[in-house]
Design an enzyme around this catalytic site. Structure first.
Site, PDB file in Angstrom:
ATOM      1  N   ILE A  73      23.367   0.694 -23.368  1.00  0.00           N
ATOM      2  CA  ILE A  73      22.922   2.063 -23.676  1.00  0.00           C
ATOM      3  C   ILE A  73      21.893   2.076 -24.797  1.00  0.00           C
ATOM      4  O   ILE A  73      21.460   3.121 -25.238  1.00  0.00           O
ATOM      5  CB  ILE A  73      24.123   2.974 -24.047  1.00  0.00           C
ATOM      6  N   GLY A  74      21.538   0.911 -25.277  1.00  0.00           N
ATOM      7  CA  GLY A  74      20.521   0.890 -26.327  1.00  0.00           C
ATOM      8  C   GLY A  74      20.085  -0.541 -26.573  1.00  0.00           C
ATOM      9  O   GLY A  74      20.870  -1.467 -26.387  1.00  0.00           O
ATOM     10  N   VAL A  75      18.841  -0.688 -26.979  1.00  0.00           N
ATOM     11  CA  VAL A  75      18.363  -2.045 -27.304  1.00  0.00           C
ATOM     12  C   VAL A  75      17.270  -1.923 -28.360  1.00  0.00           C
ATOM     13  O   VAL A  75      16.549  -0.920 -28.405  1.00  0.00           O
ATOM     14  CB  VAL A  75      17.842  -2.747 -26.033  1.00  0.00           C
ATOM     15  N   VAL A 107      23.323  -2.259 -27.633  1.00  0.00           N
ATOM     16  CA  VAL A 107      24.547  -1.452 -27.659  1.00  0.00           C
ATOM     17  C   VAL A 107      25.025  -1.287 -26.225  1.00  0.00           C
ATOM     18  O   VAL A 107      24.213  -1.001 -25.329  1.00  0.00           O
ATOM     19  CB  VAL A 107      24.289  -0.067 -28.283  1.00  0.00           C
ATOM     20  N   ASP A 132      19.236   7.372 -43.378  1.00  0.00           N
ATOM     21  CA  ASP A 132      18.445   7.261 -42.146  1.00  0.00           C
ATOM     22  C   ASP A 132      18.808   8.385 -41.173  1.00  0.00           C
ATOM     23  O   ASP A 132      18.954   8.170 -39.970  1.00  0.00           O
ATOM     24  CB  ASP A 132      18.665   5.888 -41.482  1.00  0.00           C
ATOM     25  N   ASN A 186      19.886   9.119 -34.656  1.00  0.00           N
ATOM     26  CA  ASN A 186      21.119   8.653 -35.318  1.00  0.00           C
ATOM     27  C   ASN A 186      22.188   9.731 -35.371  1.00  0.00           C
ATOM     28  O   ASN A 186      23.191   9.575 -36.065  1.00  0.00           O
ATOM     29  CB  ASN A 186      20.812   8.164 -36.744  1.00  0.00           C
ATOM     30  N   ASP A 198      25.133   5.385 -36.957  1.00  0.00           N
ATOM     31  CA  ASP A 198      24.256   4.317 -37.433  1.00  0.00           C
ATOM     32  C   ASP A 198      24.221   4.246 -38.958  1.00  0.00           C
ATOM     33  O   ASP A 198      23.316   4.783 -39.607  1.00  0.00           O
ATOM     34  CB  ASP A 198      22.840   4.462 -36.885  1.00  0.00           C
TER      35      ASP A 198
HETATM   36  C1  LIG Z   1      21.970   3.655 -28.563  1.00  0.00           C
HETATM   37  N1  LIG Z   1      23.249   4.346 -28.532  1.00  0.00           N
HETATM   38  C2  LIG Z   1      23.645   5.206 -27.548  1.00  0.00           C
HETATM   39  C3  LIG Z   1      24.932   5.647 -27.835  1.00  0.00           C
HETATM   40  C4  LIG Z   1      25.700   6.567 -26.963  1.00  0.00           C
HETATM   41  C5  LIG Z   1      25.293   7.993 -27.225  1.00  0.00           C
HETATM   42  O1  LIG Z   1      25.812   8.767 -26.186  1.00  0.00           O
HETATM   43  C6  LIG Z   1      25.339   5.045 -29.045  1.00  0.00           C
HETATM   44  C7  LIG Z   1      26.491   5.083 -29.858  1.00  0.00           C
HETATM   45  C8  LIG Z   1      26.523   4.325 -31.028  1.00  0.00           C
HETATM   46  C9  LIG Z   1      25.443   3.473 -31.407  1.00  0.00           C
HETATM   47  C10 LIG Z   1      25.486   2.609 -32.584  1.00  0.00           C
HETATM   48  C11 LIG Z   1      24.508   2.776 -33.587  1.00  0.00           C
HETATM   49  C12 LIG Z   1      24.522   1.941 -34.718  1.00  0.00           C
HETATM   50  C13 LIG Z   1      25.498   0.980 -34.891  1.00  0.00           C
HETATM   51  C14 LIG Z   1      26.455   0.792 -33.895  1.00  0.00           C
HETATM   52  C15 LIG Z   1      26.430   1.611 -32.748  1.00  0.00           C
HETATM   53 CL1  LIG Z   1      27.621   1.320 -31.567  1.00  0.00          CL
HETATM   54  C16 LIG Z   1      24.306   3.442 -30.603  1.00  0.00           C
HETATM   55  C17 LIG Z   1      24.262   4.224 -29.442  1.00  0.00           C
HETATM   56  C18 LIG Z   1      27.814   4.602 -31.650  1.00  0.00           C
HETATM   57  O2  LIG Z   1      28.242   4.155 -32.724  1.00  0.00           O
HETATM   58  N2  LIG Z   1      28.497   5.467 -30.860  1.00  0.00           N
HETATM   59  C19 LIG Z   1      27.752   5.798 -29.781  1.00  0.00           C
HETATM   60  O3  LIG Z   1      28.128   6.580 -28.908  1.00  0.00           O
END
Ligand SMILES: Cn1cc(CCO)c2c3c(c(-c4ccccc4Cl)cc21)C(=O)NC3=O
Length: 290
Positions: A17-19, A25, A138, A143, A178
């Site tokens: 869900i993220g890069v 992620v 941030d 975020n 984040d």
């Molecule tokens: C890119 N991305 C997309 C999502 C899902 C949103 O519906 C997401 C999450 C997180 C994080 C995240 C951010 C920073 C550190 C750790 C995590 Cl798991 C990143 C996320 C997080 O901590 N919880 C999330 O849902």
């Protein structure tokens, strides 16, 4: 490897869900409890490197921040296979950035009640973070993550705190996430966040009002939700925004909300309201129905 990693043995990976440069992620189901989690895996930073410091600060912050309805919840973190792994609450509604991008494509933006709800909910999260002696540094739409409260038909007993604070008709819950730039107010080791949301005094390395840098970034975040054009990363426009010139908006705000956002982005951090003051601010208070 013959020995399954904890990540592989404990979780079923459903999708990425993220890069980014930080790693990636994933949306995962924990086999044991059947719940969904967001798991960030990043290549283990070099021992003693600045990146290791950043990665550890994130885990320390999550450990200190415990549980709050408007802060993304932390469950666990560990290191294996030359990777650092953090397991957080999965927010099913995407990030505020995702929502703003979708709305923009349809020429839509947040209306005043939604802006006040966003501002109040994130202020509650910041009030909690600041009360624990930490600053986020941030704050920005990518975020802030969104959870859709279980619909009342689900009958699930909502989390009382959330119910108390969730008088909004919408079931949208905003959560600050984040914590990679979080640092302590009293002995700050500032790693600057996104320059588009960076308060002027932090750029000048004046760390005497760090919580107010989060307030500044929140005002720009809400202005973007109100339809402001993309924020400059530097240059004259960047400086104009830091002389409290509100950006042009597609839809006039009430003077009450406009004035509040204006004080939140005042050049003097002492003038900006604290997160605690925002939570009590009449413009943001929700009158109880009936
Ligand atoms: C890119 N991305 C997309 C999502 C899902 C949103 O519906 C997401 C999450 C997180 C994080 C995240 C951010 C920073 C550190 C750790 C995590 Cl798991 C990143 C996320 C997080 O901590 N919880 C999330 O849902």
């Amino acid at each position: 490897a013959l020995m399954l990693s904890r990540y592989e043995s404990e979780f079923l990976e459903l999708g990425r869900i993220g890069v980014g440069e930080f790693g990636a992620v994933y949306r995962c189901v924990k086999r044991l409890d059947g719940c969904m989690y967001a798991i960030k895996r990043l290549r283990r930073p070099l021992a003693g490197s600045a990146n290791e410091q950043l990665a550890l600060k994130e885990v320390y912050a999550h450990a200190v921040l415990g549980h709050h309805p408007h802060v993304v919840r932390y469950y666990s973190a560990w290191a294996e296979d030359d990777h650092m792994i953090i397991q957080n609450e999965y927010c099913d509604g995407g990030s505020l950035h995702d929502v703003l991008t979708e709305k923009e494509e349809q020429g839509e933006f947040f209306q005043e009640p939604e802006l006040r709800d966003l501002l109040l909910q994130v202020s509650m999260g910041l009030k909690y973070i600041h009360a624990l002696g930490l600053v986020h540094l941030d704050i920005k739409p990518s975020n802030i993550f969104i959870s859709h409260r279980p619909s009342s038909s689900a009958g699930g007993a909502g989390d009382s705190e959330e119910e108390d604070d969730g008088h909004t008709s919408s079931g949208v819950v905003y959560k600050v996430g984040d914590l990679g730039h979080v640092t302590s107010i009293s002995s700050p080791q500032v790693e600057e966040g996104d320059s588009r949301f960076l308060a002027c005094e932090v750029l000048r390395e004046d760390y005497t009002h760090l919580p107010k840098a989060d307030i500044f970034a929140l005002s720009l975040t809400v202005l973007l939700a109100a339809g402001a054009p993309p924020l400059p990363q530097n240059g004259d426009e960047w400086h104009r925004l830091r002389q409290a010139h509100l950006p042009s908006l597609p839809h006039e705000l009430t003077s009450a909300l406009r004035n509040l956002l204006q004080t939140m982005m005042d050049p003097d951090p002492a003038v900006r309201p604290s997160a605690s003051a925002l939570c009590r601010h009449p413009v943001l208070r929700r009158e109880r129905a009936g």
